[in-house]
Design a protein around this motif. Structure first.
Motif, PDB file in Angstrom:
ATOM      1  N   LEU A 110      11.917  20.496  24.542  1.00  0.00           N
ATOM      2  CA  LEU A 110      10.959  20.512  25.638  1.00  0.00           C
ATOM      3  C   LEU A 110      10.901  21.928  26.193  1.00  0.00           C
ATOM      4  CD1 LEU A 110      12.082  17.319  27.618  1.00  0.00           C
ATOM      5  CD2 LEU A 110      10.448  17.484  25.727  1.00  0.00           C
ATOM      6  N   ILE A 126       6.154  18.869  24.362  1.00  0.00           N
ATOM      7  CA  ILE A 126       7.139  18.316  23.419  1.00  0.00           C
ATOM      8  C   ILE A 126       6.875  19.010  22.088  1.00  0.00           C
ATOM      9  CG2 ILE A 126       7.994  16.237  22.265  1.00  0.00           C
ATOM     10  CD1 ILE A 126       6.663  14.584  24.551  1.00  0.00           C
ATOM     11  N   ALA A 154      12.169  12.207  24.460  1.00  0.00           N
ATOM     12  CA  ALA A 154      11.779  13.283  25.389  1.00  0.00           C
ATOM     13  C   ALA A 154      11.918  12.802  26.824  1.00  0.00           C
ATOM     14  CB  ALA A 154      10.340  13.712  25.104  1.00  0.00           C
TER      15      ALA A 154
END
Ligand SMILES: CC(C)(COP(=O)(O)OP(=O)(O)OC[C@H]1O[C@@H](n2cnc3c(N)ncnc32)[C@H](O)[C@@H]1OP(=O)(O)O)[C@@H](O)C(=O)NCCC(=O)NCCS
Length: 201
Positions: free
Chosen positions: A13, A72, A113
């Motif tokens: 990230l 992402i 994520a």
């Protein structure tokens, strides 16, 4: 704020920068039918310049800790985004949203994520409540929340207008003590928060 957070061996990230506008707009532009189904803003994203302006203002708001928009990145490609699109620093709560390009679905990328960003929000930022709101019929989005252990608090009736109809939103909160019961540290940049006596490590 972090410069990069690892999700797994191939995924990380990174907060969006203005320089990411082309990649982010490209993702939206290539996935309009997939995204339009659930996201009311998709048709208002019409140019790279719009995205650039959006990232510029969200960076400023990010500096003020009122939001956090993150890409992402999977094997060097922008696969989707995840955000705390609204942060209330007084009440220490935030709302989470996520999006994946259609071809990156089905690999657990958003679940992983989200787990990473939720942990960051509770342990590093010091938030107390994180919330996912998913349209009642958005089974994929609801499955992400439920896979992570978020539980239904209620239904916000006809809260969202999608094209020509109003849809009910399912409200899924997670509280820091609940999350910490499974993992984690106890202090964030907003200061120390109460612990639930959870497992630490
Ligand atoms: C919502 C959205 C992000 C979910 O994407 P997704 O690919 O279903 O979610 P994940 O990336 O977590 O992947 C879960 C899938 O990968 C599988 N998977 C594989 N490895 C996994 C792992 N390690 N962990 C979790 N799931 C894994 C799961 O079994 C699930 O499979 P399924 O599709 O057969 O059910 C996507 O559908 C989307 O972008 N929709 C449009 C925008 C939207 O609705 N956003 C939400 C607004 S609230």
């Amino acid at each position: 704020m972090f410069s990069q957070l690892a999700v797994d061996e191939h995924t990380h990230l990174r907060p969006f920068e203005v320089a990411d506008a082309e990649a982010a707009f490209g993702l939206v532009d290539a996935n309009r039918p997939h995204l339009r189904r659930w996201l009311p803003w998709v048709d208002t994203a019409t140019s790279v310049e719009d995205t650039r302006a959006f990232f510029k203002s969200s960076q400023e708001q990010g500096d003020a800790r009122t939001n956090l928009y993150v890409g992402i990145w999977h094997r060097g490609e922008l696969a989707g985004s995840i955000s705390f699109y609204w942060i209330d620093t007084h009440n220490r709560c935030a709302a989470i949203a996520y999006v994946l390009a259609e071809r990156f679905q089905g690999r657990g990328l958003v679940t992983k994520a989200c787990r990473t960003l939720v942990s960051y929000g509770f342990t590093e930022v010091g938030l107390n409540r994180l919330e996912i709101r998913a349209a009642a019929e958005n089974t994929r989005s609801r499955a992400v929340a439920e896979r992570l252990g978020f539980t239904v608090e209620g239904i916000a009736r006809q809260e969202q207008r999608l094209q020509d109809r109003y849809v009910d939103m399912v409200v899924y909160p997670m509280l820091a003590p609940e999350w910490r019961a499974a993992s984690g540290r106890t202090e964030g940049v907003l200061g120390r928060v109460e612990t639930a006596g959870g497992k630490h490590g």
